[in-house]
Enzyme design. Structure first.
Site, PDB file in Angstrom:
ATOM      1  N   CYS A   1       0.838  -1.209   0.000  1.00 20.23           N
ATOM      2  CA  CYS A   1       0.000   0.000   0.000  1.00 20.23           C
ATOM      3  C   CYS A   1       0.872   1.257   0.000  1.00 20.23           C
ATOM      4  O   CYS A   1       1.741   1.420   0.857  1.00 20.23           O
ATOM      5  CB  CYS A   1      -0.905  -0.016   1.230  1.00 20.23           C
ATOM      6  SG  CYS A   1      -1.890   1.484   1.415  1.00 20.23           S
TER       7      CYS A   1
ATOM      8  N   CYS B   1      25.272 -10.357  21.085  1.00 21.53           N
ATOM      9  CA  CYS B   1      26.541 -11.050  21.324  1.00 21.53           C
ATOM     10  C   CYS B   1      27.328 -11.029  20.014  1.00 21.53           C
ATOM     11  O   CYS B   1      26.972 -11.715  19.047  1.00 21.53           O
ATOM     12  CB  CYS B   1      26.241 -12.473  21.766  1.00 21.53           C
ATOM     13  SG  CYS B   1      27.553 -13.260  22.663  1.00 21.53           S
TER      14      CYS B   1
END
Length: 356
Positions: free
Chosen positions: A49, A328
Site C-alpha cells: 500500500c 553477542c
C-alpha cells in the site's frame, strides 16, 4: 515539486492488455501521454500500500517530495484506483521519491525500504493481497541503476527468497488526490508498516551511503584470515579469547569491513558470554536481524546493514541487560574507535552519544 518532466506518446509495443474503467477527476487528454521522469535524484518504490511507503519516505530527513502513484502498468487509461484494484493492469502502487543527495543517500532510502518490506512474498505485503501490491524498485538513470542493483544484490543474498522487481521505470501516473499524504490527513489510517519502524528513520543520523561495501577482492585483501572467516563466512571466534570481550573503554565499535558505526561503549554489557555484548545498536536500523537455524538451533543472526558482514547473534531474556536484550558480537567483526579519535576519524557527528 521540482520535477523536470517531458511527455512522449506511448509506444504501442509497451502496452499490455487490461481492463479499463472511466477516469474520474482527470483530464483524458493529459492522461493520453506518458510522463518520463528525468530528474536525476529520484527513485520509485513499490512496497505494498503506497500510503505507508509515502509516509515512511516523507519522514526521512533529506527527502524533498514523496508522491503516491501507479507504475509500470498498461497505460494512462487504466491508471485509476478502481481499475488498478482489479489486478488486471500490471500497475504497482508506487511512490515517487525525490531527494537531496547532500542530505541523504540513495543507499539510505533503499535500505530503509528493504527494512520495512517483506521481500520473500509475491503480490502482497502485510494484509494487502493483489498484483498492485507487488514490491519493486524502479530507476530512471544509470547512476541510480548501479546503486539499486548493488543494494538489491546485498538484500538478495540475505533472503531465502527474493521477489522484489528490479528494473527501469516504464511509466508512472500520480494517484488520485485523496491518496496523496493520506496518513498525514488520516493519522489513524491503515498502514501495513508498524509506526515504530517509521520512527526509526525520522531521526536517521548514520547514512549507510557513507559506508558502502567494497568489492570482494578488496575485502579479502583488507581483512585478516580470522576477520574474513567471521564476517564473510559466518564464522564464530573463540569465547574469552578475542579483542573486545572484556574491554569497556569509551568509544564506538564499527563494522570492520565498511566502517559503519554499529555499537557504543555506553551500551556495552558486562556479560559472561565471552564475546563483546551490547544492549542495543547505536541505531536499530544499522543492523539486520534474520532467522538462523544452523547447527540444529533456532537463533537470530545479526548482520551489518551496509556491509552485510556477519556480526553475531541477538538473544532475549538477558538478565544483565537493562532491556533484557543481549547482542553477542564477534570482536573480529568490529573495529574500535576511541572517544578521543572520533572527530579525527570522521565520527564527530556521534560525539553526543556520550553527553556533553
Amino acid at each position: 515539486m521540482g520535477k523536470k518532466r517531458f511527455s512522449v506518446l506511448l509506444v504501442a509495443a509497451l502496452l499490455l492488455s487490461g481492463c479499463s474503467t472511466p477516469l474520474v477527476g482527470r483530464e483524458r487528454e493529459e492522461k493520453a501521454e506518458m510522463d518520463l521522469d528525468k530528474t536525476e535524484n529520484v527513485i520509485y518504490l513499490a512496497g505494498g500500500c503506497f500510503w505507508g511507503i509515502e509516509a515512511l519516505m516523507q519522514s526521512i530527513p533529506g527527502v524533498l517530495d514523496a508522491q503516491s502513484g501507479y507504475a509500470n502498468g498498461t497505460g494512462p487509461e487504466d491508471a485509476a484506483y478502481q481499475t488498478v484494484c482489479t489486478g488486471t493492469t500490471g500497475f504497482r502502487e508506487t511512490v515517487r521519491v525525490e531527494y537531496d543527495p547532500e542530505r541523504v543517500s540513495l543507499d539510505a532510502l533503499l535500505l530503509a525500504y528493504f527494512y520495512v518490506i517483506d521481500p520473500t512474498v509475491q503480490n502482497r505485503q502485510g494484509n494487502d493481497i493483489g498484483s498492485q501490491y507487488q514490491t519493486g524498485v524502479y530507476y530512471t538513470n544509470d547512476r541510480a541503476k548501479e546503486t539499486v542493483e548493488r543494494i538489491a544484490a546485498i538484500e538478495r543474498g540475505r533472503s531465502q527468497a527474493f521477489f522484489v522487481e528490479i528494473g527501469p521505470l516504464v511509466n508512472f501516473y500520480p494517484a488520485e488526490e485523496y491518496h496523496q499524504d493520506y496518513l498525514a490527513k488520516n493519522p489513524g489510517g491503515y498502514c501495513h508498516i508498524p509506526r515504530e519502524e517509521m520512527e526509526l528513520f525520522a531521526g536517521l543520523r548514520i547514512d549507510p551511503g557513507d559506508y558502502q561495501k567494497p568489492a570482494a577482492e578488496i575485502i579479502r585483501d583488507k581483512l585478516t584470515a580470522e576477520q574474513y572467516r567471521v564476517t564473510q563466512e559466518s564464522g564464530t571466534e573463540r569465547p574469552f579469547d578475542n579483542a573486545f570481550w572484556d574491554q569497556f573503554e569509551k568509544g564506538i565499535y564499527v563494522d570492520v569491513v565498511t566502517g559503519e558505526p554499529l555499537f557504543s561503549s555506553t551500551d556495552k554489557l558486562k556479560s559472561g558470554c565471552g564475546w563483546p555484548a551490547f544492549s542495543k545498536p547505536i541505531e536499530a536500523a544499522a543492523v539486520v536481524e534474520r532467522p538462523d537455524v544452523s547447527f540444529g538451533t533456532r537463533r537470530t543472526e545479526v548482520r551489518s546493514r551496509a556491509g552485510d558482514s556477519h556480526l553475531g547473534h541477538v538473544f532475549a531474556g538477558a538478565p544483565e541487560s537493562p532491556n533484557g536484550v543481549r547482542y553477542c558480537i564477534n570482536s573480529a567483526a568490529l573495529r574500535f574507535i576511541p572517544y578521543a579519535k572520533l572527530e579525527a576519524e570522521g565520527y564527530g557527528y556521534l560525539l553526543d552519544l556520550f553527553g556533553s
